[in-house]
Design a protein around this motif. Structure first.
Motif, short mmCIF file in Angstrom:
data_model
loop_
_atom_site.label_atom_id
_atom_site.label_comp_id
_atom_site.label_asym_id
_atom_site.label_seq_id
_atom_site.Cartn_x
_atom_site.Cartn_y
_atom_site.Cartn_z
N ILE A 70 44.72 7.88 -13.74
CA ILE A 70 44.49 7.96 -12.30
C ILE A 70 44.61 9.43 -11.91
N PHE A 71 43.49 10.04 -11.57
CA PHE A 71 43.50 11.47 -11.25
C PHE A 71 43.30 11.69 -9.75
N SER A 72 42.19 11.20 -9.23
CA SER A 72 41.94 11.32 -7.79
C SER A 72 42.53 10.11 -7.07
N PRO A 73 42.88 10.27 -5.79
CA PRO A 73 43.43 9.13 -5.03
C PRO A 73 42.46 7.95 -5.03
N LEU A 74 42.99 6.74 -5.19
CA LEU A 74 42.17 5.53 -5.21
C LEU A 74 42.15 4.90 -3.82
N LYS A 75 40.97 4.56 -3.31
CA LYS A 75 40.84 3.90 -2.02
C LYS A 75 40.90 2.38 -2.18
N ASN A 76 40.58 1.91 -3.37
CA ASN A 76 40.68 0.47 -3.65
C ASN A 76 40.78 0.28 -5.16
N ILE A 77 41.22 -0.90 -5.56
CA ILE A 77 41.28 -1.26 -6.98
C ILE A 77 40.42 -2.51 -7.16
N ASN A 78 39.22 -2.29 -7.64
CA ASN A 78 38.23 -3.36 -7.81
C ASN A 78 38.11 -3.68 -9.30
N LYS A 79 38.34 -4.92 -9.64
CA LYS A 79 38.31 -5.33 -11.05
C LYS A 79 36.94 -5.12 -11.68
N ASP A 80 35.89 -5.14 -10.85
CA ASP A 80 34.53 -4.95 -11.38
C ASP A 80 34.17 -3.49 -11.58
N ASP A 81 35.03 -2.60 -11.06
CA ASP A 81 34.83 -1.16 -11.23
C ASP A 81 35.47 -0.71 -12.54
N PHE A 82 34.93 0.32 -13.18
CA PHE A 82 35.45 0.78 -14.47
C PHE A 82 36.93 1.13 -14.38
N LYS A 83 37.31 1.95 -13.43
CA LYS A 83 38.72 2.37 -13.30
C LYS A 83 39.60 1.20 -12.89
N GLY A 84 39.11 0.40 -11.94
CA GLY A 84 39.87 -0.76 -11.50
C GLY A 84 40.11 -1.75 -12.63
N ASN A 85 39.11 -1.92 -13.50
CA ASN A 85 39.26 -2.82 -14.63
C ASN A 85 40.34 -2.35 -15.59
N LEU A 86 40.41 -1.03 -15.81
CA LEU A 86 41.47 -0.48 -16.67
C LEU A 86 42.85 -0.76 -16.10
N ILE A 87 42.98 -0.57 -14.79
CA ILE A 87 44.27 -0.79 -14.13
C ILE A 87 44.67 -2.26 -14.23
N TYR A 88 43.74 -3.16 -13.91
CA TYR A 88 44.01 -4.59 -14.03
C TYR A 88 44.46 -4.95 -15.43
N LYS A 89 43.72 -4.44 -16.41
CA LYS A 89 43.98 -4.78 -17.82
C LYS A 89 45.37 -4.34 -18.24
N ALA A 90 45.75 -3.12 -17.84
CA ALA A 90 47.08 -2.61 -18.19
C ALA A 90 48.18 -3.42 -17.52
N ILE A 91 48.02 -3.72 -16.23
CA ILE A 91 49.04 -4.47 -15.50
C ILE A 91 49.18 -5.89 -16.06
N GLN A 92 48.06 -6.55 -16.30
CA GLN A 92 48.10 -7.93 -16.78
C GLN A 92 48.78 -8.04 -18.15
N ASN A 93 48.73 -6.96 -18.92
CA ASN A 93 49.34 -6.97 -20.25
C ASN A 93 50.67 -6.22 -20.28
N ASN A 94 51.20 -5.93 -19.07
CA ASN A 94 52.50 -5.29 -18.92
C ASN A 94 52.61 -4.00 -19.73
N ILE A 95 51.55 -3.19 -19.66
CA ILE A 95 51.52 -1.90 -20.37
C ILE A 95 51.69 -0.78 -19.35
N SER A 96 52.74 0.00 -19.49
CA SER A 96 52.98 1.14 -18.61
C SER A 96 52.15 2.33 -19.09
N ILE A 97 51.71 3.15 -18.15
CA ILE A 97 50.91 4.34 -18.46
C ILE A 97 51.64 5.57 -17.95
N TYR A 98 51.84 6.53 -18.85
CA TYR A 98 52.52 7.79 -18.50
C TYR A 98 51.64 8.95 -18.93
N THR A 99 51.53 9.96 -18.07
CA THR A 99 50.66 11.12 -18.35
C THR A 99 51.45 12.42 -18.43
#
Length: 372
Positions: A70-99
């Motif tokens: 996540i680099f730029s501010p997100l206005k929404n998290i849409n599962k059908d969007d590429f970035k939104g799909n990544l976020i959904y996938k990580a959360i659903q599988n309880n995977i934390s992301i650290y940069t």
């Protein structure tokens, strides 16, 4: 005892504090909770769908990535969007992301320095200083006979380093007094009685980014139930912190010979070069990632050549006009060692902390470009 995500982020930020990052950057915990348990960590340059699949296949709880998911501010998290799909996938599988991005590039003994060592460049210094390291004076009182144990422990944790000297301390002896009250379990003394104990006052210096780690180590290594210590901010000007490194080659060589050596050092077949292949190169600047903005500064600092990635056409033309050569090793190939570097660092630190955590490298080649 379970390892918390916060334990891992403390280890990473002991090397690369978030305060080192550029203001435009987004570093630190991007998904998850510091209270989450961590048993297995995957290290990758970038979070992609394939990387998340790899994490799921290996039952990973945490991903440490170089480039922010996540680099730029997100206005929404849409599962059908590429970035939104990544976020959904990580959360659903309880995977934390650290940069860890520009902060680990900039950090002393961080990724930029790791690349410099790969290229066998000597006598390095910071190219673009953005701040100076801040220091604290740590004073702790230790019962006689235990000072070596405590001193060695906090020195290993990062205290007492001055230039090329380690374990730098000053010690004086005196009498410490205290009275254990009800509910305490004193190492020395009895409840309700004032004790007079021969103690050593140990003084040392600690850089800001190591302070938390040193204090945690101090508490663990000190024999007292309640440790008496003082911390004083110092005005000493510390080591420069910044992006890029300037250094010398072991022996001067032509630009062509330098390029041939770099191809072997970083295991690539093709490299873009702008300049005179017969030019004699003695002093170079190295900036992992995108470093074209620092070409002019490198020239000012007496460099014959800049080694970086993402050099545009006009950047190369301007460099040639200024009389400085450019070697573009590519963004990916200048940063691919992040995985190797962070894996090695974490494994050593996790073993020191005696944490039950496995660290694995991503095995995927995520370079989007193919060169024919």
């Amino acid at each position: 005892m379970a390892t918390r995500l916060k334990d891992i982020t403390n280890i990473v930020e002991s090397l690369a504090p978030k305060s080192y990052a550029y203001k435009w950057d987004n570093v630190g915990l991007q998904l998850g909770s510091e209270k989450n348990n961590v048993e297995k960590i995957l290290i990758t340059l970038e979070v992609t769908n394939k990387v998340l699949d790899e994490a799921m296949e290996n039952n990973v709880d945490m991903i440490i990535t170089h480039h922010p998911m996540i680099f730029s501010p997100l206005k929404n998290i849409n599962k059908d969007d590429f970035k939104g799909n990544l976020i959904y996938k990580a959360i659903q599988n309880n995977i934390s992301i650290y940069t860890a991005h520009t902060n680990i590039d900039i950090a002393p003994n961080g990724l930029n320095d790791y690349l410099v060592k790969k290229l066998s460049i000597l006598d390095t210094e910071v190219l673009d200083t953005i701040q100076n390291e801040h220091y604290y004076k740590l004073v702790v009182f230790i019962p006689v006979g235990h000072e070596k144990t405590v001193s060695d422990a906090i020195s290993d944790a990062g205290a007492g380093h001055i230039g090329n000297y380690s374990n730098c301390t000053f010690r004086t002896e005196g009498i410490g007094t205290f009275k254990p009250l009800e509910g305490t379990e004193p190492f020395i003394g009895n409840h309700g009685e004032i004790e007079n104990v021969e103690e050593v006052r140990l003084e040392t210096i600690v850089p800001k980014n190591k302070l938390n780690n040193v204090l945690n180590t101090l508490i663990k290594s000190h024999p007292y139930e309640e440790v008496a210590y003082d911390i004083y901010p110092l005005e000493n000007e510390g080591h420069p912190i910044g992006l890029g490194r300037v250094g010398k080659l072991d022996t001067p060589k032509t630009l062509q010979k330098l390029v041939e050596g770099i191809k072997k050092d970083i295991n690539v077949d093709n490299i873009k070069v702008a300049g005179d292949l017969k030019a004699n190169i003695k002093k170079v600047a190295v900036i992992n990632g995108s470093g074209a903005d620092l070409i002019k500064l490198a020239k000012y600092k007496g460099c014959d050549c800049v080694i970086t990635g993402d050099v545009k056409y006009h950047d190369a033309q301007d460099a040639i006009s200024q009389g400085i050569n450019v070697i573009d090793i590519g963004h990916y190939d200048s940063e691919k060692f992040f995985v190797e570097f962070v894996c090695n660092y974490l494994k050593v630190e996790i073993e020191k902390e005696d944490l039950d955590v496995q660290v694995i490298p991503s095995t995927l080649d995520i370079n989007p470009f193919v060169t024919f």
